[in-house]
Design an enzyme around this catalytic site. Structure first.
Site: not given
Ligand SMILES: [Zn+2]
Length: 221
Positions: A28, A45, A74, A76, A95, A97, A158
């Site tokens: 996430g 990250s 990150s 993403e 975001h 999971h 995802h």
């Protein structure tokens, strides 16, 4: 330090995300966009949420350039940028999971109106897009497009993306989505849930708007 307050909020909500079971390990990510400068503060990250310090948070612009920070953003970051480009009214993206949302994403199934709490997304259903490689431009584009007019979308096999005017409302929506997913899972496993009608959902969505994207919306409301 550039965007100090936003960096501190990323640290704070990262801990919340992990502490409340919305993410496992370093999965996430979250970001806050300052619309005045166009800068985004995004979680780094691969650093444990409980180990992340404000200076680890990376500052990027909407053209994906790193403005400040020594860490890698990150994986993403493209996903976050794409949402800010497509939705000029949002100021934060979360975001996760989270387990129940991801279970439906594995099935390629949308979240339905089993509870009015879903209206926090501004729509009656949370759509689910197909699977795309994590961190890819394809995922970023498909997610932002698949989200449509709502504020949340499931990512096939995802997880979940939830947006908001600020980090509190994006986080609250991510929590509400997980609640609805859990409820949909439980209710469908023991029977056939009565879904709220379009008319009821339209009324609930209007009610949510009058709360002004209430950041503190909890289940008891
Ligand atoms: Zn992910």
């Amino acid at each position: 330090m550039l965007m100090q307050k936003e960096r501190e909020l990323i640290v704070e909500y990262g801990i919340e995300m992990s502490g409340r079971g919305l993410s496992v390990g370093t999965s996430g990510n979250l970001s806050i966009c300052d619309r005045a400068t166009g800068y985004i503060a995004i979680s780094p990250s691969g650093i444990d949420y409980f180990e992340t310090r404000p200076e680890d948070v990376v500052i990027m612009d909407l053209d994906s350039r790193i403005i400040d920070g020594s860490r890698k953003p990150s994986s993403e970051w493209a996903l976050h940028s794409e949402f800010y480009r497509r939705k000029p009214n949002i100021g934060a993206v979360v975001h996760t999971h989270s387990l129940y949302c991801t279970a439906f994403a594995v099935l390629g199934r949308k979240l339905q109106a089993v509870h009015y709490a879903i209206a926090g997304a501004g729509v009656a259903e949370i759509p689910c897009i197909p699977y795309y490689l994590f961190g890819s431009e394809e995922l970023a584009k498909a997610a932002a497009e698949g989200c449509g007019d709502g504020m949340a979308v499931l990512l096939g096999n995802h997880g979940l993306v939830a947006c908001g005017v600020d980090i509190a409302s994006a986080f609250s929506l991510a929590e509400n989505c997980e609640y609805v997913a859990k409820l949909q899972y439980l209710s469908t496993s023991i029977g056939k849930p009565n879904l709220l009608t379009e008319e009821e959902m339209a009324r609930a969505i209007e009610r949510f708007k009058s709360y002004g994207q209430d950041a503190d919306l909890k289940q008891e409301t």
